[in-house]
Scaffold this motif. Structure first.
Motif, PDB file in Angstrom:
ATOM      1  N   GLY A 146      -6.500  42.974  -5.733  1.00 36.18           N
ATOM      2  CA  GLY A 146      -5.625  42.655  -6.856  1.00 36.18           C
ATOM      3  C   GLY A 146      -4.504  41.701  -6.503  1.00 36.18           C
ATOM      4  O   GLY A 146      -3.593  41.492  -7.299  1.00 36.18           O
ATOM      5  N   VAL A 147      -4.556  41.133  -5.308  1.00 41.01           N
ATOM      6  CA  VAL A 147      -3.473  40.249  -4.859  1.00 41.01           C
ATOM      7  C   VAL A 147      -4.043  38.884  -4.447  1.00 41.01           C
ATOM      8  O   VAL A 147      -5.085  38.815  -3.808  1.00 41.01           O
ATOM      9  N   ALA A 148      -3.332  37.831  -4.871  1.00 39.27           N
ATOM     10  CA  ALA A 148      -3.696  36.498  -4.405  1.00 39.27           C
ATOM     11  C   ALA A 148      -2.792  36.161  -3.225  1.00 39.27           C
ATOM     12  O   ALA A 148      -1.576  36.041  -3.383  1.00 39.27           O
ATOM     13  N   THR A 149      -3.386  36.083  -2.031  1.00 45.22           N
ATOM     14  CA  THR A 149      -2.610  35.717  -0.847  1.00 45.22           C
ATOM     15  C   THR A 149      -2.720  34.206  -0.689  1.00 45.22           C
ATOM     16  O   THR A 149      -3.808  33.680  -0.448  1.00 45.22           O
ATOM     17  N   ILE A 150      -1.595  33.547  -0.882  1.00 41.46           N
ATOM     18  CA  ILE A 150      -1.594  32.082  -0.827  1.00 41.46           C
ATOM     19  C   ILE A 150      -1.141  31.654   0.559  1.00 41.46           C
ATOM     20  O   ILE A 150      -0.010  31.946   0.968  1.00 41.46           O
ATOM     21  N   ILE A 151      -2.032  31.013   1.295  1.00 44.19           N
ATOM     22  CA  ILE A 151      -1.635  30.527   2.611  1.00 44.19           C
ATOM     23  C   ILE A 151      -1.276  29.055   2.443  1.00 44.19           C
ATOM     24  O   ILE A 151      -2.145  28.194   2.275  1.00 44.19           O
ATOM     25  N   ASP A 152       0.023  28.833   2.419  1.00 41.18           N
ATOM     26  CA  ASP A 152       0.518  27.475   2.161  1.00 41.18           C
ATOM     27  C   ASP A 152       0.486  26.696   3.477  1.00 41.18           C
ATOM     28  O   ASP A 152       1.296  26.933   4.367  1.00 41.18           O
ATOM     29  N   VAL A 153      -0.483  25.785   3.579  1.00 43.00           N
ATOM     30  CA  VAL A 153      -0.598  25.003   4.818  1.00 43.00           C
ATOM     31  C   VAL A 153      -0.159  23.559   4.583  1.00 43.00           C
ATOM     32  O   VAL A 153      -0.500  22.659   5.349  1.00 43.00           O
ATOM     33  N   SER A 154       0.621  23.364   3.501  1.00 46.60           N
ATOM     34  CA  SER A 154       1.000  21.993   3.143  1.00 46.60           C
ATOM     35  C   SER A 154       1.819  21.318   4.249  1.00 46.60           C
ATOM     36  O   SER A 154       1.851  20.092   4.334  1.00 46.60           O
ATOM     37  N   GLU A 155       2.481  22.107   5.095  1.00 51.77           N
ATOM     38  CA  GLU A 155       3.277  21.521   6.171  1.00 51.77           C
ATOM     39  C   GLU A 155       2.618  21.735   7.541  1.00 51.77           C
ATOM     40  O   GLU A 155       3.230  21.484   8.568  1.00 51.77           O
ATOM     41  N   SER A 156       1.405  22.230   7.531  1.00 44.06           N
ATOM     42  CA  SER A 156       0.727  22.472   8.806  1.00 44.06           C
ATOM     43  C   SER A 156      -0.234  21.334   9.119  1.00 44.06           C
ATOM     44  O   SER A 156      -0.658  20.601   8.226  1.00 44.06           O
ATOM     45  N   SER A 157      -0.579  21.222  10.398  1.00 41.65           N
ATOM     46  CA  SER A 157      -1.475  20.139  10.788  1.00 41.65           C
ATOM     47  C   SER A 157      -2.911  20.454  10.354  1.00 41.65           C
ATOM     48  O   SER A 157      -3.256  21.603  10.091  1.00 41.65           O
ATOM     49  N   LYS A 158      -3.729  19.379  10.283  1.00 38.52           N
ATOM     50  CA  LYS A 158      -5.107  19.549   9.820  1.00 38.52           C
ATOM     51  C   LYS A 158      -5.904  20.556  10.643  1.00 38.52           C
ATOM     52  O   LYS A 158      -6.612  21.395  10.083  1.00 38.52           O
ATOM     53  N   PRO A 159      -5.809  20.495  11.992  1.00 39.08           N
ATOM     54  CA  PRO A 159      -6.601  21.464  12.761  1.00 39.08           C
ATOM     55  C   PRO A 159      -6.245  22.903  12.425  1.00 39.08           C
ATOM     56  O   PRO A 159      -7.091  23.772  12.438  1.00 39.08           O
ATOM     57  N   VAL A 160      -4.960  23.117  12.092  1.00 39.15           N
ATOM     58  CA  VAL A 160      -4.552  24.488  11.775  1.00 39.15           C
ATOM     59  C   VAL A 160      -5.224  24.957  10.494  1.00 39.15           C
ATOM     60  O   VAL A 160      -5.782  26.065  10.422  1.00 39.15           O
TER      61      VAL A 160
END
Ligand SMILES: Nc1ncnc2c1ncn2[C@@H]1O[C@H](COP(=O)(O)OP(=O)(O)OP(=O)(O)O)[C@@H](O)[C@H]1O
Ligand SMILES: [Mg+2]
Length: 609
Positions: free
Chosen positions: A215-229
């Motif tokens: 019932g939860v949307a876990t949003i992993i915000d990788v907008s500031e992370s590098s592509k390999p991550v």
């Protein structure tokens, strides 16, 4: 299984809005949303998520947010014009999903995010990363020496929880064994140094259970992370969700077949949808990425164990369409590029309208063609307005302050994170206390041993004491016996002493008679003097009896009777009273000196002589 329909929008036919268009999500689906830039893909994906959160809370939703826009799901949509879009007026109320969405950012990148736009940080343990994923992360072929070294390294750590730094140390130690060339070791070590710099690894990272919450949307915000991550995360999540669900399915079917109840407590990962934006980056058509191998397995085999997937891409032609041949639904927004339209034709799970190209090119914002497996021709859909606010990529790119967010919604996730931190701290404390209790208990054990030893000794001493007491009591009774015997003897003692006195008196009487009868007056006088001076010199005696002849005669008589003896000391004669032996001889009982003294005193005391 009963259908769980979500409502995406209304069918658009001949310019008119018709029935609501639904999608059954009772089982996890694999779907793709494509369309050119700004055509409404993210918006539609958000509508799908809102619907799922409202109508299918059994499943968990994990979003890899490349653009950093999904956090807006938390805020209610205040765009009245949008909410009142013709065909939807009064049907969609503004509503935020703050309690059902949770934004995580990679721990190492946290400084790049504004506080309040995320709820927590994400780290993973290196042991979550399988050998295969490491291979793709480091772009290594399985038969390369570095890959072999990596394998032996991971085998060494097995199921242990370890940090990247520990892997690096282990690699440095490997330099001394000579099993691998220095170059191989150093190259692999620098790869791990690089991975360490991503700031995503920690020894106590999150598990899938922290990320896949029903019932939860876990949003992993990788907008500031590098592509390999982001690629690592996508690959890892695809692999972990698939493995966990597959294991669960296996356990459940075994339990069903065997009729046994099985505890699935820690393996109970809910059905999970993985939602990936910019999907062509992770599942490209021409090359393999860090994420593609696990993603391909996930797409091809994940549906049965309950792995849902939603891929969003603006370049369908760049997607690995071969893999996407068996998707469940496809939502196509405005598309004009020929190759992209061809890709759509290739992967669409249902027949498409004949004039597809012209239809696609004419689709307005928020309009799409929905193709669902098992259905007839794809339908044109006007996607419904969102309950929550929408932040478009363009808004971010132009740094437009077009949306008024209003007050920051209360998020239970802050509380959740706080409690989780507390739990971690408490667990650490518990371990510490247990450790301390352990050392105390060994100390206590030592003392207890000591105490037991002392107790034992005490018992022994007690026993000795009681034995002594017993003996004392025995002696006491003997003493009492003796005392009573003594008491009983007392009268006899008096009788004996009286008898003895009488005996002594009679001895004294007898001796006195002998003296009186057998001695002349001179001898008696000498004896009488000796009664007062039992030892006297002849000269002194002379003073009492002046006649020397008389004196010598008397002494001769006394000596003959052994009443006296004469001793010469220093040429001087001494006369000594010598009744002792005589008295002893007269007595039938042995006499003491005291008795003899008594008898002598008595003889002379009577003054007869
Ligand atoms: N169903 C809709 N109703 C109202 N507005 C919409 C709808 N769909 C999209 N829009 C609007 O269109 C714009 C672009 O939408 P969206 O952000 O979804 O585009 P996109 O396809 O994801 O773009 P990109 O490829 O740049 O990510 C947004 O401003 C959004 O508000
Ligand atoms: Mg988008």
């Amino acid at each position: 299984m009963a259908k769980v329909n979500i409502y995406l929008g209304r069918e658009k036919k001949n310019g008119e809005l018709g029935d609501w268009v639904t999608l059954d999500v009772s089982k996890p689906r694999v779907g793709v949303i494509v369309g050119k830039r700004g055509s409404g893909k993210t918006y539609s994906a958000s509508v799908l998520i809102e619907e799922c959160l409202d109508r299918n809370p059994r499943a968990a939703y994990v979003i890899i947010d490349i653009m950093g826009v999904y956090w807006s799901l938390k805020y209610p949509n205040k765009n009245v014009k949008e909410l009142n879009t013709p065909g939807f007026k009064g049907l969609i109320e503004p509503k935020g999903y703050a309690d059902k969405t949770r934004v995580l950012v990679v721990a190492g990148d946290v400084k790049k995010y504004q506080k309040g736009t995320y709820d927590g940080t994400l780290t993973i343990t290196p042991n979550m990363v399988s050998f295969d994923v490491w291979l793709s992360v480091f772009n290594l072929a399985p038969d390369e020496p570095q890959a072999m070294l990596l394998k032996s390294l991971l085998d060494k750590f097995e199921d242990k929880t370890y940090s990247i730094q520990e892997l690096i140390y282990a690699l440095t130690e490997e330099l001394e064994t000579g099993r691998y060339s220095k170059q191989t070791i150093v190259s692999l070590r620098s790869k791990f140094e690089y991975a360490k710099s991503w700031g995503i690894f920690s020894k106590t990272g999150m598990t899938l259970r922290d990320l896949a919450i029903p019932g939860v949307a876990t949003i992993i915000d990788v907008s500031e992370s590098s592509k390999p991550v982001s690629a690592l995360l996508v690959g890892l999540l695809a692999e972990k969700i698939y493995d966990a669900r597959k294991e669960l399915a296996r356990i459940k079917s075994w339990a069903k077949v065997s009729g046994r109840s099985v505890s699935i407590e820690d393996k109970n990962i809910p059905q999970t949808w993985l939602i990936i934006e910019e999907a062509h980056n992770f599942l490209p058509s021409r090359e393999r990425t860090k994420a593609s191998t696990p993603l391909i397995t996930y797409v091809k085999e994940g549906r049965h164990p309950g792995c849902g997937l939603l891929l969003v891409s603006q370049e369908p032609a760049a997607l690995d369409t071969k893999v996407l041949k068996q998707i469940d639904f496809l939502l196509v927004h405005n598309l004009s590029h020929k190759q992209d339209v061809e890709a759509v034709k290739f992967i669409a799970p249902s027949p498409l309208p004949r004039d597809l190209d012209s239809i696609l090119i004419k689709l307005g914002k928020g309009e799409a063609l929905l193709s669902v497996t098992g259905s007839e021709v794809a339908k044109k859909v006007k996607i419904r307005p969102k309950h929550s606010i929408h932040i478009a990529r363009a808004d971010i790119a132009e740094d437009k302050d077009v949306v008024e967010l209003g007050e920051q919604p209360f998020s239970i996730w802050n509380e959740y994170e706080r409690l989780k931190r507390e739990v971690v701290e408490l667990k650490a404390k518990l371990i510490e206390y247990q450790k301390r209790a352990g050392s105390k208990s060994s100390l206590i054990e030592k003392y207890m041993n000591e105490i037991n030893k002392l107790k034992h000794e005490l018992e022994k001493k007690d026993q000795v004491i009681s034995e002594l007491n017993q003996r004392l009591a025995e002696k006491d009774s003997i003493i009492r016996d003796l005392e009573s015997q003594i008491k009983a003897l007392q009268p006899k003692k008096y009788a004996v002493s009286r008898l003895k006195q009488r005996l002594l008196n009679s001895i004294a009487g007898a001796l006195r008679d002998t003296i009186i009868n057998e001695l002349n007056s001179d001898a008696k006088s000498v004896l009488s003097i000796l009664g007062e001076h039992p030892r006297i010199s002849l000269d002194d005696l002379q003073k009492s009896i002046p006649s020397k002849i008389k004196l010598l005669k008397a002494l001769e008589k006394l000596n003959a009777k052994r009443f006296i003896r004469i001793e010469t000391i220093n040429n001087k004669d001494y006369i000594i009273l010598n009744l002792d032996n005589l008295i002893r001889r007269l007595s039938v009982e042995p006499l003491s000196d005291e008795d003899i003294e008594y008898v002598i005193e008595r003889i002379f005391g009577l003054g007869i002589i």
